[in-house]
Design an enzyme around this catalytic site. Structure first.
Site, PDB file in Angstrom:
ATOM      1  N   SER A  38       0.799  -1.233   0.000  1.00  0.00           N
ATOM      2  CA  SER A  38       0.000   0.000   0.000  1.00  0.00           C
ATOM      3  C   SER A  38       0.831   1.283   0.000  1.00  0.00           C
ATOM      4  O   SER A  38       0.336   2.330  -0.409  1.00  0.00           O
ATOM      5  CB  SER A  38      -0.917   0.016   1.224  1.00  0.00           C
ATOM      6  OG  SER A  38      -0.163  -0.143   2.407  1.00  0.00           O
ATOM      7  N   ASP A 325      -3.778   7.775   8.055  1.00  0.00           N
ATOM      8  CA  ASP A 325      -4.703   6.912   8.781  1.00  0.00           C
ATOM      9  C   ASP A 325      -3.886   6.182   9.844  1.00  0.00           C
ATOM     10  O   ASP A 325      -2.756   6.560  10.120  1.00  0.00           O
ATOM     11  CB  ASP A 325      -5.500   5.985   7.833  1.00  0.00           C
ATOM     12  CG  ASP A 325      -4.614   5.031   7.038  1.00  0.00           C
ATOM     13  OD1 ASP A 325      -3.439   4.846   7.418  1.00  0.00           O
ATOM     14  OD2 ASP A 325      -5.097   4.465   6.034  1.00  0.00           O
ATOM     15  N   HIS A 328      -0.825   4.462   7.505  1.00  0.00           N
ATOM     16  CA  HIS A 328      -0.068   5.023   6.376  1.00  0.00           C
ATOM     17  C   HIS A 328       0.304   6.490   6.576  1.00  0.00           C
ATOM     18  O   HIS A 328      -0.539   7.289   6.990  1.00  0.00           O
ATOM     19  CB  HIS A 328      -0.900   4.923   5.089  1.00  0.00           C
ATOM     20  CG  HIS A 328      -1.335   3.529   4.784  1.00  0.00           C
ATOM     21  ND1 HIS A 328      -2.575   3.054   5.113  1.00  0.00           N
ATOM     22  CD2 HIS A 328      -0.671   2.506   4.201  1.00  0.00           C
ATOM     23  CE1 HIS A 328      -2.665   1.781   4.734  1.00  0.00           C
ATOM     24  NE2 HIS A 328      -1.529   1.421   4.186  1.00  0.00           N
TER      25      HIS A 328
END
Ligand SMILES: *[C@@H]1O[C@H](CO)[C@@H](O)[C@H](O)[C@H]1NC(C)=O
Ligand SMILES: *[C@@H]1O[C@H](CO)[C@@H](O)[C@H](O)[C@H]1NC(C)=O
Length: 350
Positions: A38, A325, A328
């Site tokens: 990610s 978040d 991340h």
């Protein structure tokens, strides 16, 4: 005959030089090609049957136009920021984006898929694309370029592009618990590092010659891990997890150094652990105010579908936060790291 060859060579040189001059930037690296999770995914999960996606607000709130693109951040991520540093483009396309035309492939793509890891089990649990399957898509990418632009162009891109591999956080933070009967923390970290080395060998076999591999990050310090395992009141970094990350790094770094000597081309171990750890320990030094909570939601647990527009707690100014978040970093935090790294490492691949 000989004279003719000479003229042709000369003309070719002039054309190439002129192109370089027109573009006014480095043409030695035609494309950036990325594999991983990610951190580097710019939208590959959008069409997958997984919960791990974020193509909805407030993700993307600081992206040009304010669009949620599937990047796991408020804005651009390192795939984009590094492509920009290389003078290629402001954003790096996700290979799975169905709207890409052949022309869009030429400056590189990312195959990265949020939630994935070196351990094939990680991608399976999360229903996302394993790094090994990303290699299969990479082969498809090369044949698409061959088909549209010819063998020569494909060969040039294959050999001169910069390749990045960024993975391990999800294996360490999530999959280890499912693997703990078979592995100790140390042996699992070693297994992952050995997998990373195998991945680089495979990539090299396919023709890549300039390959950088990110170290593991201090994944025990992300807000989610602090909340879950860092103590109810203290919410400290989770040491055993950080130690696993360090073990991975201490195995990977020398292995890549010897691979660099063994194989032709450049193989780089890119240390991001220390930079990120220092930033988290001393946020003010870098102009950040908050290091232990994310901006999105209340910042201690929210990630992916939990961090959406229904959640009223998202912060105003994500630039004051290291984390977007609970897992991340924000674009600004990524930018600080990328600026630091690129000066140090990119000179080695030109
Ligand atoms: C181009 O490469 C040189 C090193 O040869 C580097 O100093 C410079 O910053 C690069 N330029 C861009 C736009 O990346
Ligand atoms: C956002 O936070 C950063 C870092 O603390 C600060 O420099 C900037 O001025 C803030 N912006 C606004 C609009 O408050």
């Amino acid at each position: 005959m000989k004279l003719q060859m000479l003229w042709m060579t000369l003309i070719l040189i002039i054309v190439v030089e002129a192109n370089a001059a027109i573009q006014g930037k480095n043409v030695t690296i035609p494309a950036l090609i990325v594999f991983g999770d990610s951190i580097m995914d710019t939208g590959n999960n959008n069409n997958l049957p997984t919960l791990l996606k974020c193509n909805f607000p407030p993700y993307g709130k600081d992206f040009p136009g304010g669009f949620a693109t599937g990047r796991f951040s408020d804005g651009r991520n390192p795939s984009d920021l590094i492509a920009e540093k290389l003078g290629l483009a402001k954003t790096l396309p996700a290979y799975m984006n169905r709207n890409l035309k052949p022309q869009d492939l030429l400056k590189g793509v990312t195959f990265a898929s949020g939630g994935t890891g070196y351990d094939p089990l990680t991608a399976k649990i999360m229903s996302v694309i394993s790094v090994w399957d990303q290699l299969i898509y990479f082969k498809e990418y090369i044949s698409k370029i061959k088909r549209s632009f010819g063998e020569e162009r494909a060969k040039y891109i294959l050999e001169n592009s910069f390749y990045l591999v960024v993975s391990s956080s999800n294996d360490l933070a999530h999959t280890y618990s499912a693997r703990s009967l078979r592995y100790t923390r140390t042996s699992y970290a070693n297994f992952l590092a050995d997998s990373a080395v195998t991945f680089v060998r495979e990539l090299h076999k396919l023709g890549a010659r300039k390959i950088g591999v990110f170290s593991a990050v201090p994944v025990g310090c992300v807000p989610l891990q602090r909340t879950a395992f860092g103590g109810i009141l203290t919410r400290g970094c989770v040491k055993p997890l950080n130690n696993m990350a360090k073990q991975f790094n201490s195995r990977l770094s020398p292995a890549l150094d010897s691979l660099d000597k063994e194989l032709d081309g450049v193989i780089l171990y890119i240390d991001v652990y220390d930079s990120l750890f220092d930033m988290i320990q001393h946020p003010k030094k870098y102009g950040f105010e908050v290091a232990d909570r994310g901006c999105c939601g209340r910042g201690s647990l929210a990630i992916s579908f939990m961090c959406n527009s229904l959640n009223p707690f998202t912060c105003r100014n994500s630039s004051a936060y290291i984390f977007w978040d609970s897992y991340h970093p924000t674009e600004r935090a990524y930018q600080v790291i990328v600026d630091k790294l690129l000066d140090k490492y990119l000179s080695k691949v030109y």
